[in-house]
Every structure is written in C-alpha cells, then in structure tokens.
Design a protein around this motif. Sequence first.
Motif, PDB file in Angstrom:
ATOM      1  N   ARG A 114      70.861 -66.896  -4.383  1.00 12.30           N
ATOM      2  CA  ARG A 114      69.386 -66.947  -3.221  1.00 12.30           C
ATOM      3  C   ARG A 114      68.165 -67.091  -4.134  1.00 12.30           C
ATOM      4  NH1 ARG A 114      68.303 -60.311  -2.775  1.00 12.30           N
ATOM      5  NH2 ARG A 114      66.877 -60.205  -4.110  1.00 12.30           N
ATOM      6  N   GLU A 116      64.372 -66.554  -4.348  1.00 12.72           N
ATOM      7  CA  GLU A 116      63.236 -65.743  -4.415  1.00 12.72           C
ATOM      8  C   GLU A 116      62.145 -66.035  -4.474  1.00 12.72           C
ATOM      9  OE1 GLU A 116      63.940 -62.576  -4.840  1.00 12.72           O
ATOM     10  OE2 GLU A 116      66.369 -63.253  -5.958  1.00 12.72           O
ATOM     11  N   ARG A 122      66.495 -67.976  -9.617  1.00 15.92           N
ATOM     12  CA  ARG A 122      66.313 -67.547 -11.092  1.00 15.92           C
ATOM     13  C   ARG A 122      66.850 -67.917 -12.042  1.00 15.92           C
ATOM     14  NH1 ARG A 122      66.884 -61.210 -12.011  1.00 15.92           N
ATOM     15  NH2 ARG A 122      65.167 -62.442 -13.314  1.00 15.92           N
ATOM     16  N   GLU A 150      65.407 -55.959  -5.974  1.00 12.51           N
ATOM     17  CA  GLU A 150      65.692 -57.350  -5.092  1.00 12.51           C
ATOM     18  C   GLU A 150      65.710 -58.457  -6.131  1.00 12.51           C
ATOM     19  OE1 GLU A 150      63.588 -55.091  -5.296  1.00 12.51           O
ATOM     20  OE2 GLU A 150      62.617 -54.490  -3.260  1.00 12.51           O
ATOM     21  N   TRP A 151      65.989 -57.984  -7.260  1.00 14.57           N
ATOM     22  CA  TRP A 151      66.210 -59.685  -8.296  1.00 14.57           C
ATOM     23  C   TRP A 151      67.679 -59.168  -9.504  1.00 14.57           C
ATOM     24  CZ3 TRP A 151      61.819 -61.955 -11.492  1.00 14.57           C
ATOM     25  CH2 TRP A 151      60.832 -63.051 -10.943  1.00 14.57           C
TER      26      TRP A 151
END
Length: 159
Positions: A114, A116, A122, A150-151
């Motif tokens: 994903r 970010e 990441r 979110e992370w």
Amino acid sequence: MDENSDPNTYRLTLQNELAGGSDFLIDLGDSFMSDKLPQPITYQAVADRAFLLRSYYDIACHSLPLFLVLGNHEGEWGSRLTNSSENLPVWDTLIRKLYYPNPYPDGFYTGGPREERYVGLRESYYAWNGGRTLRGPRSLLVLAPATRPEWGLGSYTWP
C-alpha cells in the motif's frame, strides 16, 4: 541508540558480526530511537540520528547486507501522524528509506503493497524465500509493530 546504549559494545558486536562470516545483518529495531530525541524533534535531528547509526553500520555493512526491523522507538508510530508531511513519523520513514532502504514487493521480496500519503511504500514489513539449507528451504519474515489502522494493521492481514 539512547542513554542505555554502550557505543563500544555496539562497535564490538558489529565487528564480531563481520568476522563471524554472516550472510547478512538483521537489526531487530529500537535502533534510531527517534522518538526519544530532545524536544522539539526536528527533521535535522532525525537525519543526524540516521547518520550516527550509519557510522556504526559501516563497520560491518560494507560487506554484509543490512535489513532493518522497526522497533517501537523508531518514531514511525501512526498515532503521531498529522494531516501534514511535517511530523516525526513521516520524517523518520523518509529518512530511513533514503539511507536504509528495506525490501519492497518486487517478485523476490514480498511486503506491504500500500502506498501511504507522503511516504509511498513504507518498507516496514517484508519477507523472502532464499535458497535451501541442510534442513530445507530458508524463509524469513520481518514484521513491524502495529501502529494504528492507517499504517500498521496491514502487516497482520498480509498473506
């Protein structure tokens, strides 16, 4: 590193890793300790910490690949995110990726796919299958601590 770290012991450990014939070095996290820097934490302070650690990693990692595992003191906690690129999690992630790139999904490595906001991929968790040992196939899985949805939670639902 923080006030509990002994730089001489860390140097000796890295020298031993190099001398021991290791194939690679996996740092298990809580290395940068960005969230423990004196307040207010600035981008430059985070960068300076990355350069400090680079002086240690240079002892062994000129000949050994380095793989980082994120600890809970790396400064990348999602709960510290704001609606801006000017905050510790974004700075820490971008600086880590610039000076210490981790594997990302590319056909050999798997990991968080994903993109970010502000940081792109990441590179916080990853895995690979690498060759065979006397006991069979060798695989390695590296996970980051959960941060906030979110992370962090993607690493727990990732196939």
